[in-house]
Design an enzyme around this catalytic site. Sequence first.
Site, mmCIF file in Angstrom:
data_model
loop_
_atom_site.group_PDB
_atom_site.id
_atom_site.type_symbol
_atom_site.label_atom_id
_atom_site.label_comp_id
_atom_site.label_asym_id
_atom_site.label_seq_id
_atom_site.Cartn_x
_atom_site.Cartn_y
_atom_site.Cartn_z
ATOM 1 N N ASP A 70 88.018 45.363 56.004
ATOM 2 C CA ASP A 70 88.841 45.301 57.207
ATOM 3 C C ASP A 70 89.940 44.279 56.915
ATOM 4 O OD1 ASP A 70 89.543 45.320 60.095
ATOM 5 O OD2 ASP A 70 88.645 43.317 60.052
ATOM 6 N N ASP A 72 92.273 42.290 59.685
ATOM 7 C CA ASP A 72 92.446 41.177 60.619
ATOM 8 C C ASP A 72 91.142 40.417 60.839
ATOM 9 O OD1 ASP A 72 95.240 41.791 61.154
ATOM 10 O OD2 ASP A 72 94.469 43.565 62.185
#
Length: 238
Positions: A70, A72
Amino acid sequence: MRKITLALSAFCLLFTLNSTVVDAHASSPSPLYPGTNVAKLAEQAPIHWVSVAQIENSLVGRPPMAVGFDIDDTVLFSSPGFWRGQKTYSPGSDAYLKNPEFWEKMNNGWDEFSIPKEVARALISMHVKRGDSIYFITGRSETRTETVSKTLQDDFLIPADNMNPVIFAGDKAGQNTKTQWLREKNIKMFYGDSDNDITAAHDVGVRGIRVLRASNSTYKPLPMAGAFGEEVIVNSEY
């Protein structure tokens, strides 16, 4: 007589001073912080903690594979861009997350204000050394152009042979948009900070590993790391 008077005066003075000290102690407020000890400092939540070194050791003897991250709060502390987006497009609300103008800005330059996380440097370096193929799968909305891929490649020194363009899975109500990409790209390990990252991995039988979200992230509330029995990387909040 004079000696007796002096002795009595000295006794009275001593009694008065002692009473003052006792009264001062009695009236002092209890300390705001009671302090701590080594045993308390050593306490850890009873979850499956792992280090980057332990993850690397668990992969010894395994051939190169596809691994996913991922973005953020997992590899980038990107709150500055999201903070600016909220202030610019929807002060006091999260409506900016549905605004295409925000995503055009965020995906085309605002990550210059994002801080690469040290845990991500260590993880990506380890996987590159193994010869793994690196994928980034984000819940950000897709935009016509993007500079996120180059930013990540530059920030983490990822060779072209290991790097893949960022996958913008987007956000759809009632759907974990990352699941299909984990399956399609044959991802074997997936790192993420949110519950959706871990459940997406588990849904397709992938090894999901939790990275801690920094406590000053704009993305609240903070998730409960380890809630799904997943591995959680120590000291991964930065």
